[in-house]
Design an enzyme around this catalytic site. Structure first.
Site, mmCIF file in Angstrom:
data_model
loop_
_atom_site.group_PDB
_atom_site.id
_atom_site.type_symbol
_atom_site.label_atom_id
_atom_site.label_comp_id
_atom_site.label_asym_id
_atom_site.label_seq_id
_atom_site.Cartn_x
_atom_site.Cartn_y
_atom_site.Cartn_z
ATOM 1 N N GLU A 255 -3.743 -35.112 -0.318
ATOM 2 C CA GLU A 255 -4.524 -34.104 -1.066
ATOM 3 C C GLU A 255 -4.037 -33.888 -2.501
ATOM 4 O OE1 GLU A 255 -4.494 -30.619 1.437
ATOM 5 O OE2 GLU A 255 -5.344 -31.700 3.125
ATOM 6 N N GLU B 283 -8.823 -36.778 10.343
ATOM 7 C CA GLU B 283 -8.704 -35.384 10.819
ATOM 8 C C GLU B 283 -10.063 -34.822 11.221
ATOM 9 O OE1 GLU B 283 -6.566 -32.934 7.995
ATOM 10 O OE2 GLU B 283 -5.146 -34.514 7.508
HETATM 11 O O1 G3I Z 1 5.608 -22.047 11.619
HETATM 12 C C1 G3I Z 1 5.200 -20.740 11.188
HETATM 13 C C2 G3I Z 1 5.738 -19.697 12.101
HETATM 14 O O2 G3I Z 1 7.145 -19.704 12.024
HETATM 15 C C3 G3I Z 1 5.167 -18.342 11.698
HETATM 16 O O3 G3I Z 1 5.566 -17.375 12.617
HETATM 17 C C4 G3I Z 1 3.636 -18.393 11.692
HETATM 18 C C5 G3I Z 1 3.027 -17.080 11.209
HETATM 19 O O4 G3I Z 1 1.740 -17.277 10.683
HETATM 20 O O5 G3I Z 1 3.244 -19.399 10.801
HETATM 21 C C6 G3I Z 1 3.692 -20.680 11.197
HETATM 22 O O6 G3I Z 1 3.234 -21.623 10.280
HETATM 23 C C7 G3I Z 1 1.864 -21.931 10.341
HETATM 24 C C8 G3I Z 1 1.766 -23.433 10.592
HETATM 25 O O7 G3I Z 1 0.422 -23.840 10.550
HETATM 26 C C9 G3I Z 1 2.353 -23.861 11.931
HETATM 27 O O8 G3I Z 1 1.681 -23.238 12.972
HETATM 28 C C10 G3I Z 1 1.208 -21.581 9.014
HETATM 29 O O9 G3I Z 1 1.169 -20.183 8.874
HETATM 30 C C11 G3I Z 1 -0.204 -22.121 8.968
HETATM 31 O O10 G3I Z 1 -0.742 -21.934 7.665
HETATM 32 C C12 G3I Z 1 -0.165 -23.612 9.267
HETATM 33 O O11 G3I Z 1 -1.493 -24.086 9.243
HETATM 34 C C13 G3I Z 1 -1.609 -25.476 9.224
HETATM 35 C C14 G3I Z 1 -2.246 -25.903 7.899
HETATM 36 O O12 G3I Z 1 -2.439 -27.320 7.927
HETATM 37 C C15 G3I Z 1 -1.366 -25.559 6.692
HETATM 38 O O13 G3I Z 1 -1.946 -25.975 5.544
HETATM 39 C C16 G3I Z 1 -2.520 -25.864 10.377
HETATM 40 O O14 G3I Z 1 -1.872 -25.581 11.614
HETATM 41 C C17 G3I Z 1 -2.832 -27.346 10.310
HETATM 42 O O15 G3I Z 1 -3.839 -27.661 11.237
HETATM 43 C C18 G3I Z 1 -3.363 -27.692 8.913
HETATM 44 O O16 G3I Z 1 -3.562 -29.087 8.852
HETATM 45 C C19 G3I Z 1 -4.111 -29.579 7.620
HETATM 46 C C20 G3I Z 1 -3.545 -30.970 7.409
HETATM 47 O O17 G3I Z 1 -2.156 -30.959 7.460
HETATM 48 C C21 G3I Z 1 -4.037 -31.553 6.073
HETATM 49 N N1 G3I Z 1 -5.477 -31.506 5.988
HETATM 50 C C22 G3I Z 1 -6.107 -30.236 6.273
HETATM 51 C C23 G3I Z 1 -5.646 -29.709 7.629
HETATM 52 C C24 G3I Z 1 -6.353 -28.414 7.989
HETATM 53 O O18 G3I Z 1 -6.032 -27.401 7.073
#
Ligand code: G3I
Length: 401
Positions: free
Chosen positions: A189, A309
């Site tokens: 990205e 994805e």
């Molecule tokens: O790990 C922390 C945890 O410690 C904390 O308690 C919790 C509280 O919100 O957050 C956790 O982190 C989260 C993480 O996922 C793991 O679960 C983040 O807040 C959350 O923002 C994060 O979201 C991920 C996102 O990427 C971040 O940009 C999604 O799960 C994941 O599906 C998404 O994947 C992305 C690809 O990598 C790239 N392309 C787009 C795709 C969808 O957004």
């Protein structure tokens, strides 16, 4: 049975029973194999494998970290339906480099937190899955906080050194461990949403030339592992319509090829919007024609084009939370999934396709898009939806190559 019986009548009686049994058994087998019920015993990965393709899913670490707390059906589906895995979050820099290395310009393998890599590798091996995709090395998001802060003080050369050092350490670890990770998203990205420039507001803003930085990341990756497939991955690049980043992407990767940057593949994420409550809109035949053009353009550049994805989210009856969807919407979502998967996997430079998860219970979509959801193949109880059958049909009817 016949030889052991001397009595002729008994012999023929026995014969007639075994003949009857045989006829009933054969008829039953025939009926079962002709019915959908029997055919459904096959899984998505069975069909993908039969056509020399792979079908995969993003796997959430929370369901592998502590297998005892995992929903049994989630684990079973991961193990049976897919033959390639990608970790949804564990291979990102925020996990692997969560603490600052002693020398960020000479990262050692012992500086890496590899538990997430090891966990998925172990799970894949237990499920006899030999293919894992690495996502992702260099990304503006999910970078560790120490890096977001410290990189602001670094000069361009230091940012280059840090990135090359990180890429080298991770790829060397995976190569040495023989982890079965044969593809990596080297850069994720990097194109801005306005589709006219490379993204700003990243930890690598301090580099003097962002394209040169991207090129160098690929060179570092190739140097660290000469065999792994190196990918540039992005969203809104799938279709050539004016609002997408497609034109910028094609120009960028053509330039990289011309400069002999070791780029092997482009990942087109494919987070699409599906049909509305009346079953209208979403991914149509016209979109499929347009989608195909991207595969062809990349093939002409001698690049793989991989759907990395895929999901197809639905607008619900509630603007603020996930809400409900209609049966007609779900049925149409199934058809659209079928169209997307058969279009992508019919292309010769498209060896596999990955879904960004498979269960609506665990999807990232509702928390990121208000009033949208239900984008995956299994519902919240892990029951198959028409979306599953759409993908099943697409894989089942792929032409043999
Ligand atoms: O790990 C922390 C945890 O410690 C904390 O308690 C919790 C509280 O919100 O957050 C956790 O982190 C989260 C993480 O996922 C793991 O679960 C983040 O807040 C959350 O923002 C994060 O979201 C991920 C996102 O990427 C971040 O940009 C999604 O799960 C994941 O599906 C998404 O994947 C992305 C690809 O990598 C790239 N392309 C787009 C795709 C969808 O957004």
């Amino acid at each position: 049975m016949i030889i052991l019986t001397a009595d002729g009548i008994k012999k023929s009686y026995l014969y007639s029973i075994s003949a009857q049994t045989l006829i009933v058994f054969t008829t039953l087998l025939f009926c079962l194999s002709a019915s959908d019920g029997f055919a459904q015993q096959k899984t998505l990965s069975d069909f993908a494998r039969a056509h020399g393709k792979w079908i995969g899913t993003a796997v959430k670490s929370s369901y592998t970290k502590n297998p005892n707390s995992v929903s049994e059906s989630y684990q079973k589906i991961v193990a049976s339906e897919f033959n390639i895995y990608v970790s949804e979050n564990d291979f990102k820099m925020s996990s692997i480099l969560k603490t600052r290395p002693e020398n960020p310009f000479q990262i050692k393998i012992s500086d890496l937190h590899t538990a997430g890599i090891d966990r998925l590798t172990k799970q894949a091996s237990a499920n006899k899955i030999s293919k894992i995709r690495g996502h992702t090395l260099i990304w503006y998001r999910q970078a560790p906080e120490w890096l977001n802060q410290e990189a602001k003080t670094w000069n361009s050369q230091q940012i280059h050194s840090f990135a090359a050092s990180y890429i080298t350490a991770v790829l060397t670890y995976c190569k040495t461990k023989n982890a079965g990770i044969d593809d990596w998203d080297v850069v994720n990205e990097a194109i801005d949403d306005n589709a006219s420039a490379l993204r700003s507001d990243t930890w690598y803003d301090g580099v003097s030339d962002k394209q040169e930085f991207i090129d160098n990341c690929f060179h570092a990756a190739r140097k660290a592992d000469s065999k792994v497939r190196l990918t540039y991955n992005d969203y809104n690049v799938e279709l050539t319509d004016g609002s997408s980043k497609n034109a910028y992407l094609l120009k960028m990767v053509a330039g990289m090829k011309k400069r002999r940057v070791p780029l092997d593949a482009v990942g087109i994420q494919s987070h699409f919007m599906g049909p509305d409550q009346n079953g209208e809109g979403g991914f149509t035949e016209a979109h499929a024609d347009d989608f195909r053009k991207t595969f062809v353009a990349l093939r002409h550049l001698k690049l793989y084009c991989i759907v990395t994805e895929l999901d197809l989210r639905l607008p619900t009856d509630d603007e603020n939370k996930e809400g409900n969807v209609t049966q007609i919407q779900l049925a149409e979502q199934g058809k659209q999934y079928q169209l997307i998967v058969s279009t992508a996997l019919s292309e010769p430079n498209s060896p596999y396709l990955l879904l960004w998860g498979f269960s609506d219970h665990y999807s990232w979509i509702p928390s990121h898009f208000k009033g949208q959801g239900h984008g995956l193949l299994f519902d919240k109880n892990n029951q198959k939806k028409p979306a599953y059958h759409g993908i099943y049909n697409a894989l089942n009817s792929l032409k043999k190559r």
